[in-house]
Design an enzyme around this catalytic site. Structure first.
Site, PDB file in Angstrom:
ATOM      1  CG  PHE A   1      -2.158   0.876   1.706  1.00  0.00           C
ATOM      2  CD1 PHE A   1      -2.299   1.903   0.895  1.00  0.00           C
ATOM      3  CD2 PHE A   1      -1.889   1.482   2.479  1.00  0.00           C
ATOM      4  CE1 PHE A   1      -2.730   2.904   0.782  1.00  0.00           C
ATOM      5  CE2 PHE A   1      -1.874   2.662   4.070  1.00  0.00           C
ATOM      6  CZ  PHE A   1      -2.688   3.077   2.602  1.00  0.00           C
TER       7      PHE A   1
ATOM      8  CB  THR B   1       0.953  -8.251   2.235  1.00  0.00           C
ATOM      9  OG1 THR B   1       2.138  -6.640   2.426  1.00  0.00           O
ATOM     10  CG2 THR B   1       1.169  -9.527   3.074  1.00  0.00           C
TER      11      THR B   1
ATOM     12  CB  VAL C   1      13.867  -8.278   3.363  1.00  0.00           C
ATOM     13  CG1 VAL C   1      13.274  -6.956   2.194  1.00  0.00           C
ATOM     14  CG2 VAL C   1      12.836  -7.569   3.936  1.00  0.00           C
TER      15      VAL C   1
ATOM     16  CB  THR D   1      10.336  -9.218   8.510  1.00  0.00           C
ATOM     17  OG1 THR D   1      10.008  -9.916   7.357  1.00  0.00           O
ATOM     18  CG2 THR D   1       9.849  -8.293   7.447  1.00  0.00           C
TER      19      THR D   1
ATOM     20  CE1 TYR E   1       4.200  -3.975  11.356  1.00  0.00           C
ATOM     21  CE2 TYR E   1       3.158  -2.953  13.489  1.00  0.00           C
ATOM     22  CZ  TYR E   1       3.940  -2.854  12.083  1.00  0.00           C
ATOM     23  OH  TYR E   1       3.402  -1.544  11.628  1.00  0.00           O
TER      24      TYR E   1
ATOM     25  CE1 TYR F   1      23.154  -2.412  10.976  1.00  0.00           C
ATOM     26  CE2 TYR F   1      25.540  -1.543   9.157  1.00  0.00           C
ATOM     27  CZ  TYR F   1      24.395  -2.843  10.037  1.00  0.00           C
ATOM     28  OH  TYR F   1      24.273  -3.730   9.261  1.00  0.00           O
TER      29      TYR F   1
ATOM     30  CB  THR G   1      -1.834   5.827   6.400  1.00  0.00           C
ATOM     31  OG1 THR G   1      -0.118   6.944   7.255  1.00  0.00           O
ATOM     32  CG2 THR G   1      -1.252   6.485   5.112  1.00  0.00           C
TER      33      THR G   1
ATOM     34  NE  ARG H   1      -3.320  -2.683   6.810  1.00  0.00           N
ATOM     35  CZ  ARG H   1      -2.301  -1.703   5.901  1.00  0.00           C
ATOM     36  NH1 ARG H   1      -1.957  -0.693   6.469  1.00  0.00           N
ATOM     37  NH2 ARG H   1      -1.678  -2.680   5.334  1.00  0.00           N
TER      38      ARG H   1
HETATM   39  P1  NAD Z   1       1.507  -3.739   2.722  1.00  0.00           P
HETATM   40  O1  NAD Z   1       1.560  -5.406   3.730  1.00  0.00           O
HETATM   41  O2  NAD Z   1      -0.001  -3.053   1.752  1.00  0.00           O
HETATM   42  O3  NAD Z   1       2.652  -3.561   2.392  1.00  0.00           O
HETATM   43  C1  NAD Z   1       4.232  -4.156   3.413  1.00  0.00           C
HETATM   44  C2  NAD Z   1       4.930  -4.689   1.698  1.00  0.00           C
HETATM   45  O4  NAD Z   1       6.324  -5.516   2.188  1.00  0.00           O
HETATM   46  C3  NAD Z   1       3.936  -5.320   0.589  1.00  0.00           C
HETATM   47  O5  NAD Z   1       4.315  -5.843  -0.680  1.00  0.00           O
HETATM   48  C4  NAD Z   1       4.974  -7.411   1.146  1.00  0.00           C
HETATM   49  O6  NAD Z   1       4.692  -7.925   0.683  1.00  0.00           O
HETATM   50  C5  NAD Z   1       5.909  -6.535   1.692  1.00  0.00           C
HETATM   51  N1  NAD Z   1       6.909  -7.727   1.830  1.00  0.00           N
HETATM   52  C6  NAD Z   1       6.599  -8.444   3.770  1.00  0.00           C
HETATM   53  N2  NAD Z   1       7.879  -9.245   4.057  1.00  0.00           N
HETATM   54  C7  NAD Z   1       8.488  -8.729   3.009  1.00  0.00           C
HETATM   55  C8  NAD Z   1      10.150  -9.508   3.153  1.00  0.00           C
HETATM   56  N3  NAD Z   1      10.246 -10.308   4.407  1.00  0.00           N
HETATM   57  N4  NAD Z   1      10.596  -9.068   2.163  1.00  0.00           N
HETATM   58  C9  NAD Z   1      10.233  -8.508   1.407  1.00  0.00           C
HETATM   59  N5  NAD Z   1       8.868  -7.839   1.411  1.00  0.00           N
HETATM   60  C10 NAD Z   1       8.246  -8.119   2.312  1.00  0.00           C
HETATM   61  O7  NAD Z   1       1.822  -2.392   4.008  1.00  0.00           O
HETATM   62  P2  NAD Z   1       2.048  -0.587   4.409  1.00  0.00           P
HETATM   63  O8  NAD Z   1       0.144  -0.298   5.224  1.00  0.00           O
HETATM   64  O9  NAD Z   1       2.105  -0.587   2.590  1.00  0.00           O
HETATM   65  O10 NAD Z   1       3.184  -0.893   5.050  1.00  0.00           O
HETATM   66  C11 NAD Z   1       3.983  -0.219   4.467  1.00  0.00           C
HETATM   67  C12 NAD Z   1       5.263   0.116   5.975  1.00  0.00           C
HETATM   68  O11 NAD Z   1       4.938   1.142   6.973  1.00  0.00           O
HETATM   69  C13 NAD Z   1       5.325  -1.704   6.994  1.00  0.00           C
HETATM   70  O12 NAD Z   1       7.060  -1.120   7.597  1.00  0.00           O
HETATM   71  C14 NAD Z   1       4.442  -0.737   7.783  1.00  0.00           C
HETATM   72  O13 NAD Z   1       4.801  -1.643   9.149  1.00  0.00           O
HETATM   73  C15 NAD Z   1       4.076   0.410   8.678  1.00  0.00           C
HETATM   74  N6  NAD Z   1       3.372   1.156   8.588  1.00  0.00           N
HETATM   75  C16 NAD Z   1       2.498   1.415   8.008  1.00  0.00           C
HETATM   76  C17 NAD Z   1       1.333   2.302   8.833  1.00  0.00           C
HETATM   77  C18 NAD Z   1       0.059   2.154   7.594  1.00  0.00           C
HETATM   78  O14 NAD Z   1      -1.226   2.623   8.080  1.00  0.00           O
HETATM   79  N7  NAD Z   1      -0.554   1.608   6.560  1.00  0.00           N
HETATM   80  C19 NAD Z   1       1.237   2.218   9.310  1.00  0.00           C
HETATM   81  C20 NAD Z   1       2.921   2.322  10.187  1.00  0.00           C
HETATM   82  C21 NAD Z   1       3.234   1.986   9.764  1.00  0.00           C
END
Ligand code: NAD
Length: 303
Positions: A15, A39, A56, A90, A143, A157, A173, A184
């Site tokens: 996303f 995802t 990763v 991860t 998490y 780092y 978000t 969600r």
């Molecule tokens: P999402 O699940 O849509 O995106 C996460 C992406 O990471 C996916 O495309 C998934 O396939 C990939 N992924 C997961 N594990 C992986 C791995 N081991 N190796 C390679 N790729 C991997 O979620 P999002 O909402 O877009 O969140 C993105 C980031 O932002 C995350 O780190 C999340 O913790 C952080 N975040 C999001 C929100 C929110 O409100 N959406 C809030 C706080 C933090």
């Protein structure tokens, strides 16, 4: 405008990552998306972006880049609860591998941390100086603690290797391309409203959320990328609403006939969450611009 020309977005098929890819391409940058598609979806990524299928958690080699946005991580409770150890891996190994590569490349990194590092906060609203109230062994800890470890690693780092890394703490978000059916709140409410099914509110619905539209968030992440700041910097919308109010607004913007029903509260679900964004305003000149009602109308049109 950033001087960087090549960028890597880990989690770029998800996303937030896919919206970041869009924005970087729009800046004329060459972008590589690193994703295991656990995802995320390749279809989310704009065609100009190079796709690199990689997990990763395994050591990896990134292409030469000046900027790395590290967003790969399961992010929704069902996703991270389905793979507790994998989520910690991860956040831990994955972040380690990405930071190590950024160090080799001499790139600036922005690490996507989360408001979950504040846990069930005893301070309100949350400022970056608050250390948080996280249950270290609860189901959600996989998490929360992985992100806390990621922050610690980023700062280690920075201190030990002089890595140019900045941490953003992202609050809830929303916007287009949130995965439907992943539990969600907003995609769930929208899907229910569209089918005229009852909207399921966990607990009594008086718990609050502060919801940021994705376009505001993307601007904030890029402002962080362009700065040399270490952070952590909160990125989110300080407009605080109850979950019940969100449900009502979704019903309104979709013109649905749905009712609201209450279901069981979630374990360790935070009662209140609201970012103090003073630091983002002062350091990055950033603040959110899209109020919730307008954002929900946009989402109703775009999803
Ligand atoms: P999402 O699940 O849509 O995106 C996460 C992406 O990471 C996916 O495309 C998934 O396939 C990939 N992924 C997961 N594990 C992986 C791995 N081991 N190796 C390679 N790729 C991997 O979620 P999002 O909402 O877009 O969140 C993105 C980031 O932002 C995350 O780190 C999340 O913790 C952080 N975040 C999001 C929100 C929110 O409100 N959406 C809030 C706080 C933090």
């Amino acid at each position: 405008m950033s001087m960087a020309e090549r960028a890597v977005v880990t989690g770029g098929a998800g996303f937030l990552g896919s919206h970041l890819c869009d924005a970087l391409v729009e800046r004329g940058m060459r972008v590589t998306c690193v994703d295991d598609f656990s995802t995320g979806e390749p279809a989310n990524v704009p065609p100009a972006v190079e796709l690199m299928h990689a997990d990763v958690r395994e050591p990896l080699r990134l292409p030469p880049s000046e900027l790395v946005l590290h967003f790969a991580c399961p992010a929704s409770p069902p996703a991270y609860l389905a793979s507790p150890v994998g989520t910690l891996e991860t956040g831990g190994f994955g972040t380690h591998h990405v930071l190590e590569e950024a160090r080799r490349l001499g790139a600036r990194v922005v690490f996507a941390s989360t408001s979950e590092v504040y846990g069930d906060p005893l301070e309100h609203p949350q400022r970056e100086t608050y250390w948080g109230n996280v249950n270290p062994i609860g189901p959600r800890s996989v998490y929360d603690e992985a992100k806390r470890f990621g922050e610690a690693l980023a700062f280690a780092y920075r201190r030990e290797h002089g890595l140019d890394v900045g941490v953003v703490r992202i609050f809830n978000t929303y916007g287009p391309r949130m995965k439907p059916g992943d539990g969600r709140m907003l995609p769930t409410f929208f899907a229910q409203a569209r089918k005229n099914e009852p909207l399921t509110v966990h607990g009594d619905g008086t718990q609050t959320r502060s919801l940021c539209h994705v376009s505001d968030l993307v601007r904030g992440v890029l402002a962080m990328a362009d700065s040399g700041e270490a952070g952590p910097v909160n990125l989110g919308n300080p407009e605080e609403v109850t979950v019940l109010e969100v449900a009502k607004q979704v019903i309104e913007v979709t013109g649905s006939d749905s009712e609201i029903v209450h279901v069981g509260a979630m374990t360790d679900d935070p009662r209140r969450r609201r970012p103090d964004v003073t630091r983002a305003r002062e350091l990055l000149g950033w603040e959110p611009e899209i109020p919730l009602e307008r954002g929900l109308r946009l989402m109703a049109r775009e999803t």
